[in-house]
Design a protein around this motif. Structure first.
Motif, PDB file in Angstrom:
ATOM      1  N   LEU A 304      -0.688  12.326  10.387  1.00 31.94           N
ATOM      2  CA  LEU A 304      -0.763  12.409   9.164  1.00 31.94           C
ATOM      3  C   LEU A 304       0.459  12.433   8.505  1.00 31.94           C
ATOM      4  O   LEU A 304       0.696  11.447   7.408  1.00 31.94           O
ATOM      5  CB  LEU A 304      -1.316  13.767   8.670  1.00 31.94           C
ATOM      6  N   GLY A 305       1.667  13.029   8.811  1.00 32.07           N
ATOM      7  CA  GLY A 305       3.093  12.801   8.019  1.00 32.07           C
ATOM      8  C   GLY A 305       3.485  11.386   8.473  1.00 32.07           C
ATOM      9  O   GLY A 305       4.336  10.879   7.444  1.00 32.07           O
ATOM     10  N   PHE A 306       3.259  10.921   9.487  1.00 35.19           N
ATOM     11  CA  PHE A 306       3.833   9.430   9.852  1.00 35.19           C
ATOM     12  C   PHE A 306       2.980   8.527   8.860  1.00 35.19           C
ATOM     13  O   PHE A 306       4.015   7.553   8.190  1.00 35.19           O
ATOM     14  CB  PHE A 306       3.253   9.030  11.429  1.00 35.19           C
ATOM     15  N   ILE A 307       1.829   8.417   8.500  1.00 31.67           N
ATOM     16  CA  ILE A 307       1.171   7.548   7.757  1.00 31.67           C
ATOM     17  C   ILE A 307       1.827   7.604   6.267  1.00 31.67           C
ATOM     18  O   ILE A 307       2.326   6.726   5.728  1.00 31.67           O
ATOM     19  CB  ILE A 307      -0.355   7.637   7.698  1.00 31.67           C
ATOM     20  N   ILE A 308       1.903   9.013   5.751  1.00 29.95           N
ATOM     21  CA  ILE A 308       2.649   9.331   4.598  1.00 29.95           C
ATOM     22  C   ILE A 308       3.911   8.863   4.340  1.00 29.95           C
ATOM     23  O   ILE A 308       4.333   8.219   3.312  1.00 29.95           O
ATOM     24  CB  ILE A 308       2.183  10.781   4.109  1.00 29.95           C
ATOM     25  N   VAL A 309       4.626   9.140   5.253  1.00 30.88           N
ATOM     26  CA  VAL A 309       6.051   8.765   5.156  1.00 30.88           C
ATOM     27  C   VAL A 309       6.287   7.322   5.246  1.00 30.88           C
ATOM     28  O   VAL A 309       7.098   6.823   4.578  1.00 30.88           O
ATOM     29  CB  VAL A 309       6.906   9.502   6.152  1.00 30.88           C
ATOM     30  N   VAL A 310       5.759   6.761   6.322  1.00 27.80           N
ATOM     31  CA  VAL A 310       5.988   5.346   6.463  1.00 27.80           C
ATOM     32  C   VAL A 310       5.641   4.463   5.300  1.00 27.80           C
ATOM     33  O   VAL A 310       6.096   3.618   4.706  1.00 27.80           O
ATOM     34  CB  VAL A 310       5.172   4.577   7.636  1.00 27.80           C
ATOM     35  N   ALA A 311       4.555   5.005   4.477  1.00 24.34           N
ATOM     36  CA  ALA A 311       3.981   4.431   3.357  1.00 24.34           C
ATOM     37  C   ALA A 311       5.029   4.520   1.897  1.00 24.34           C
ATOM     38  O   ALA A 311       5.157   3.452   1.431  1.00 24.34           O
ATOM     39  CB  ALA A 311       2.477   4.949   3.067  1.00 24.34           C
ATOM     40  N   VAL A 312       5.429   5.642   1.899  1.00 22.67           N
ATOM     41  CA  VAL A 312       6.306   6.065   0.838  1.00 22.67           C
ATOM     42  C   VAL A 312       7.604   5.096   1.193  1.00 22.67           C
ATOM     43  O   VAL A 312       8.405   4.502   0.095  1.00 22.67           O
ATOM     44  CB  VAL A 312       6.637   7.298   0.637  1.00 22.67           C
ATOM     45  N   LEU A 313       7.840   5.086   2.476  1.00 20.91           N
ATOM     46  CA  LEU A 313       9.437   4.247   2.910  1.00 20.91           C
ATOM     47  C   LEU A 313       9.225   2.929   2.350  1.00 20.91           C
ATOM     48  O   LEU A 313       9.980   2.309   1.954  1.00 20.91           O
ATOM     49  CB  LEU A 313       9.735   4.778   4.188  1.00 20.91           C
ATOM     50  N   ALA A 314       8.037   2.372   2.995  1.00 21.32           N
ATOM     51  CA  ALA A 314       7.692   1.011   2.542  1.00 21.32           C
ATOM     52  C   ALA A 314       7.798   0.700   0.988  1.00 21.32           C
ATOM     53  O   ALA A 314       8.315  -0.437   0.597  1.00 21.32           O
ATOM     54  CB  ALA A 314       6.596   0.548   2.924  1.00 21.32           C
ATOM     55  N   ALA A 315       7.200   1.408   0.204  1.00 16.43           N
ATOM     56  CA  ALA A 315       7.275   1.438  -1.271  1.00 16.43           C
ATOM     57  C   ALA A 315       8.589   1.414  -1.640  1.00 16.43           C
ATOM     58  O   ALA A 315       9.076   0.628  -2.662  1.00 16.43           O
ATOM     59  CB  ALA A 315       6.447   2.517  -2.024  1.00 16.43           C
ATOM     60  N   LYS A 316       9.300   2.194  -1.383  1.00 19.26           N
ATOM     61  CA  LYS A 316      10.810   2.539  -1.566  1.00 19.26           C
ATOM     62  C   LYS A 316      11.382   1.153  -1.394  1.00 19.26           C
ATOM     63  O   LYS A 316      12.387   0.711  -2.040  1.00 19.26           O
ATOM     64  CB  LYS A 316      11.415   3.790  -1.065  1.00 19.26           C
ATOM     65  N   LEU A 317      11.348   0.693  -0.215  1.00 15.47           N
ATOM     66  CA  LEU A 317      11.982  -0.660   0.162  1.00 15.47           C
ATOM     67  C   LEU A 317      11.701  -1.886  -0.643  1.00 15.47           C
ATOM     68  O   LEU A 317      12.327  -3.011  -0.601  1.00 15.47           O
ATOM     69  CB  LEU A 317      11.910  -0.765   1.653  1.00 15.47           C
ATOM     70  N   ILE A 319       9.294  -1.770  -3.902  1.00 20.70           N
ATOM     71  CA  ILE A 319       8.865  -1.804  -5.257  1.00 20.70           C
ATOM     72  C   ILE A 319      10.185  -1.932  -6.181  1.00 20.70           C
ATOM     73  O   ILE A 319      10.051  -2.387  -7.207  1.00 20.70           O
ATOM     74  CB  ILE A 319       8.145  -0.772  -5.512  1.00 20.70           C
ATOM     75  N   PRO A 320      11.276  -1.120  -5.877  1.00 19.26           N
ATOM     76  CA  PRO A 320      12.228  -0.934  -6.980  1.00 19.26           C
ATOM     77  C   PRO A 320      12.754  -2.527  -7.425  1.00 19.26           C
ATOM     78  O   PRO A 320      13.336  -3.153  -6.353  1.00 19.26           O
ATOM     79  CB  PRO A 320      13.198  -0.016  -6.364  1.00 19.26           C
ATOM     80  N   GLY A 321      12.863  -2.855  -8.657  1.00 23.30           N
ATOM     81  CA  GLY A 321      13.299  -3.879  -9.123  1.00 23.30           C
ATOM     82  C   GLY A 321      12.559  -5.236  -9.034  1.00 23.30           C
ATOM     83  O   GLY A 321      12.768  -6.403  -9.260  1.00 23.30           O
ATOM     84  N   ARG A 322      11.477  -5.084  -8.382  1.00 28.33           N
ATOM     85  CA  ARG A 322      10.322  -6.056  -8.162  1.00 28.33           C
ATOM     86  C   ARG A 322       8.906  -5.473  -8.844  1.00 28.33           C
ATOM     87  O   ARG A 322       8.033  -4.982  -8.172  1.00 28.33           O
ATOM     88  CB  ARG A 322      10.159  -6.421  -6.641  1.00 28.33           C
ATOM     89  N   ASP A 323       8.849  -5.713 -10.185  1.00 29.78           N
ATOM     90  CA  ASP A 323       7.753  -5.186 -10.785  1.00 29.78           C
ATOM     91  C   ASP A 323       6.300  -5.794 -10.220  1.00 29.78           C
ATOM     92  O   ASP A 323       5.336  -4.984 -10.257  1.00 29.78           O
ATOM     93  CB  ASP A 323       7.819  -5.730 -12.376  1.00 29.78           C
ATOM     94  N   ILE A 324       6.291  -7.036  -9.853  1.00 31.97           N
ATOM     95  CA  ILE A 324       5.009  -7.719  -9.355  1.00 31.97           C
ATOM     96  C   ILE A 324       4.768  -7.115  -8.065  1.00 31.97           C
ATOM     97  O   ILE A 324       3.352  -6.863  -7.654  1.00 31.97           O
ATOM     98  CB  ILE A 324       5.319  -8.994  -9.269  1.00 31.97           C
ATOM     99  N   PHE A 325       5.718  -6.421  -7.257  1.00 31.16           N
ATOM    100  CA  PHE A 325       5.434  -5.685  -5.835  1.00 31.16           C
ATOM    101  C   PHE A 325       4.782  -4.511  -6.197  1.00 31.16           C
ATOM    102  O   PHE A 325       3.923  -3.998  -5.269  1.00 31.16           O
ATOM    103  CB  PHE A 325       6.711  -5.630  -5.301  1.00 31.16           C
ATOM    104  N   ALA A 326       4.937  -3.879  -7.199  1.00 26.89           N
ATOM    105  CA  ALA A 326       4.334  -2.723  -7.556  1.00 26.89           C
ATOM    106  C   ALA A 326       2.746  -2.830  -7.671  1.00 26.89           C
ATOM    107  O   ALA A 326       2.147  -1.750  -7.148  1.00 26.89           O
ATOM    108  CB  ALA A 326       4.987  -1.929  -8.816  1.00 26.89           C
TER     109      ALA A 326
END
Length: 706
Positions: A304-317, A319-326
């Motif tokens: 459970l923790g692995f899935i949540i953390v990896v997803a948030v980390l991927a989003a952090k890497l 999304i920022p500065g790339r609106d379309i990626f969001a």
């Protein structure tokens, strides 16, 4: 005054251990999320995006040589745009059309020679596929004598060969057909010429067509031929001046020299910590109150923790500065995986946590938070029970539709609904759904295998007839194999009737007696009639051998990597029931004290799940029905009721979650299957030998001839 005793909840050692593990999980998850959400990964002090007006004079702090992805991409796009469409000549079309013309003229020849009326011949010609001739042309065909018709056929094939050898595009097709008359031999009369033109035009087809693969190959070659564009930024070189419009190349320069991301601010850290802390606290409280089984399983907590953390980390890497990626980021994959691997209700919390984290990453964007949350909830509903592979793709399609509706809703708020913009948003939603489905499918089985969770894909693989262990059952113990297949059919239908996992029940039934492959000849399923090795053994030894197939099955299951749920069914499909046949033999043959029942029982445990209990009942029902000589519907139903009643009376069903209503549904499911198997059949009359031989001869001749 009466003292009232203060009662505090008393936790035993196991409860304290679970609480400590859950606390550790919450602290690690909280720390990981705060670190990801606040850390900028590329320390710098400029937060700029393309199209912004720079308020800084920015110079490079170092000399850097790099390959410009922006310029390289522009050059490659320019090279691709210069590539025109590619057309290719297909010689197969020439051959196909010539053969078709020969076949059609051969068919017309047969019709001409057919001893029927002229009107019937005319109708037969009209019914020839891929041929549409005017009535007067049909009349000409039927009026020709044989030499004249043969001349028409030969001339048609000749002209078709000449025409089809040239390159004919779709634009030239009409012109080529109109020019057929110029190729007809002058030796033929007008009627023959008219027929030849009609026939030839019917088979002329374009053979020089647009080739998307060749065009794509040419574009790919043009793209690959462009060499990467290399730039060098000197130390102290000005990258941006105050008032400049920020371009993509400027952002790229800022990134390569490490000057783009904003500084870390303590208020941001505190704010993120408060929000994240509340989310993790809610999650931990839910796990403690409602998911005690999951809390007791550290591997599942880790998943459970692995899935949540990896997803948030991927989003952090990304999304920022790339609106379309969001908008493209497949946030729905998190609740889809949690629902499929752990629990649907827990997946709702996971969807909320990830959606809020993505909103923080995208500068507190309500639109992205709503998009992620709605898409995630729709996705988890789609995969709450995966019984087929296409379930994931259907869920991905539902996510795409939900995302599109959310995006359109927010566009309505802002009044930005231009057709081109709507089309682009629809494409983005489609990509998001496709990525969610692809990632869920790609990681579903992998995570299940790593964390010891039985997945649908793993069960489907085990159900394949070529699975080595299953195939060994067929080869070494064929009687047990066929028994297991029948038990699987009974178990699957019963599981569907009570809402259990039908696929798990079927696969568990396939392997429930796998231990019999070790010594198949000790079991009546695989014994040759009249040869029973137990006749030479004492009842106790026989009972021990029979009971040992459970433990031997578990050893084989572990050796071949069968999932834990399947192993549980193997261990529990007899419960701790009494091996009545050999216990009865021992009782009858006992000269002194009666035998100890415990020495004649299966090792257990009793069924702990609906699926294991269903397999137990199906195993007994199939065996007792097969042994019965009376297969009437009434007797079959009576046998099923007897088996269920006996298992209830023995207490074998006490530890599984089956109600009396469930047992009645199981009874009806078993009855419908078994009555279908043992329904009465018609006795065919015996044929006399000469008639049988005479009937067989043409069949044999046809089979041998083929």
């Amino acid at each position: 005054m009466i003292d009232q005793e203060k009662r505090w909840p008393i936790l035993n050692r196991e409860d304290w251990r679970r609480l400590a593990g859950l606390t550790l999980f919450a602290l690690i998850l909280f720390s990981s999320l705060v670190l990801i959400l606040t850390f900028q990964f590329l320390p710098s002090r400029y937060d700029l995006n393309e199209g912004d007006v720079s308020v800084y004079n920015i110079k490079s702090p170092q000399k850097v040589s790099y390959i410009s992805q922006v310029k390289t991409r522009e050059e490659r796009e320019r090279a691709v745009a210069a590539v025109g469409p590619v057309y290719t000549f297909d010689p197969n079309v020439v051959t196909q059309q010539r053969e078709k013309a020969i076949e059609v003229t051969r068919r017309i020849t047969e019709i001409r020679q057919d001893p029927t009326t002229t009107e019937q011949k005319r109708e037969s010609i009209k019914r020839i596929p891929a041929l549409s001739l005017p009535p007067h042309i049909v009349s000409y065909i039927l009026s020709f004598d044989e030499p004249s018709w043969r001349a028409v056929v030969n001339e048609t094939v000749r002209i078709l060969g000449i025409v089809m050898r040239s390159r004919i595009s779709s634009d030239q097709l009409a012109e080529v057909k109109n020019g057929v008359g110029n190729l007809v031999s002058a030796d033929l009369d007008e009627r023959q010429t008219a027929v030849i033109m009609q026939l030839a035009q019917s088979f002329i087809k374009e053979n020089y067509a647009y080739d998307p693969e060749a065009t794509e190959k040419s574009k790919r070659e043009a793209r690959d031929s462009v060499q990467p564009v290399r730039y060098t930024i000197e130390k102290g070189e000005t990258i941006l001046r105050d008032g400049d419009i920020v371009k993509a190349t400027d952002l790229e320069k800022l990134e390569v020299v490490g000057l783009r991301n904003p500084q870390l601010k303590w208020p941001d850290i505190i704010g993120v910590s408060l929000v994240t802390g509340m989310l993790v606290l809610i999650l931990a409280s839910y796990l403690y109150l409602f998911q005690s089984n999951l809390v007791a399983n550290p591997r599942r907590l880790l998943l459970l923790g692995f899935i949540i953390v990896v997803a948030v980390l991927a989003a952090k890497l990304t999304i920022p500065g790339r609106d379309i990626f969001a908008y493209i980021f497949p946030a729905a994959v998190v609740p889809m995986l949690v629902a499929a691997l752990l629990d649907t209700q827990l997946a709702v919390l996971a969807a909320i946590i990830v959606a809020l984290c993505l909103g923080l990453i995208a500068n507190a964007s309500l639109e992205l938070t709503t998009l992620s949350l709605v898409g995630g909830l729709v996705g988890l509903l789609g995969v709450r029970r995966i019984e087929r592979l296409n379930t994931i793709f259907v869920a991905g399609a539902a996510v795409a539709v939900a995302n599109f509706l959310v995006i359109i809703g927010f566009r309505l708020f802002s009044g930005d609904l231009e057709p081109q913009r709507v089309a682009m948003l629809a494409f983005i939603a489609l990509v998001n759904g496709a990525l969610s489905a692809a990632l869920a499918l790609g990681t579903f089985s992998l995570l299940g295998h790593i964390f010891g969770i039985t997945t649908t894909l793993g069960l489907l693989e085990l159900a394949h007839p070529n699975q080595p262990l299953f195939r060994r059952l067929l080869l070494d113990a064929p009687g047990t194999y066929h028994h297991s297949v029948l038990v699987a059919n009974l178990s699957e239908r019963a599981a569907q009737a009570v809402g259990a996992d039908a696929l798990l029940a079927r696969v568990g039934a396939y392997y429930h007696d796998i231990g019999k492959v070790v010594r198949p000849y000790f079991f009546v399923d695989n014994q040759i009639e009249g040869q029973n090795v137990h006749d030479q053994l004492d009842p106790k030894t026989s009972a021990q051998i029979i009971a040992s197939h459970v433990q031997e099955g578990l050893e084989l299951a572990r050796k071949h990597g069968l999932p834990s749920k399947v192993r549980d069914i193997i261990a529990q499909h007899h419960g701790n029931g009494l091996i009545t046949y050999f216990f009865h033999r021992a009782t009858v043959g006992a000269a002194g004290e009666p035998p100890d029942e415990e020495e004649f029982r299966y090792p257990g445990p009793r069924p702990q799940s609906k699926e294991a209990a269903i397999v137990m009942l199906a195993d007994s029902v199939e065996a007792i029905t097969r042994c019965s000589s009376d297969h009437s519907p009434e007797h079959i139903d009576q046998l099923i009721r007897k088996v269920i009643s006996e298992r209830l009376a023995e207490g074998q069903l006490d530890e599984c979650d089956l109600s009396l209503r469930d047992l009645d549904r199981i009874r009806r499911a078993f009855s419908s299957i078994l009555q279908g198997i043992y329904h009465p059949r018609i006795e065919y009359p015996q044929m006399t030998r000469p008639m049988a031989d005479a009937a067989a001869e043409p069949v044999l001749d046809r089979v041998l001839g083929e």
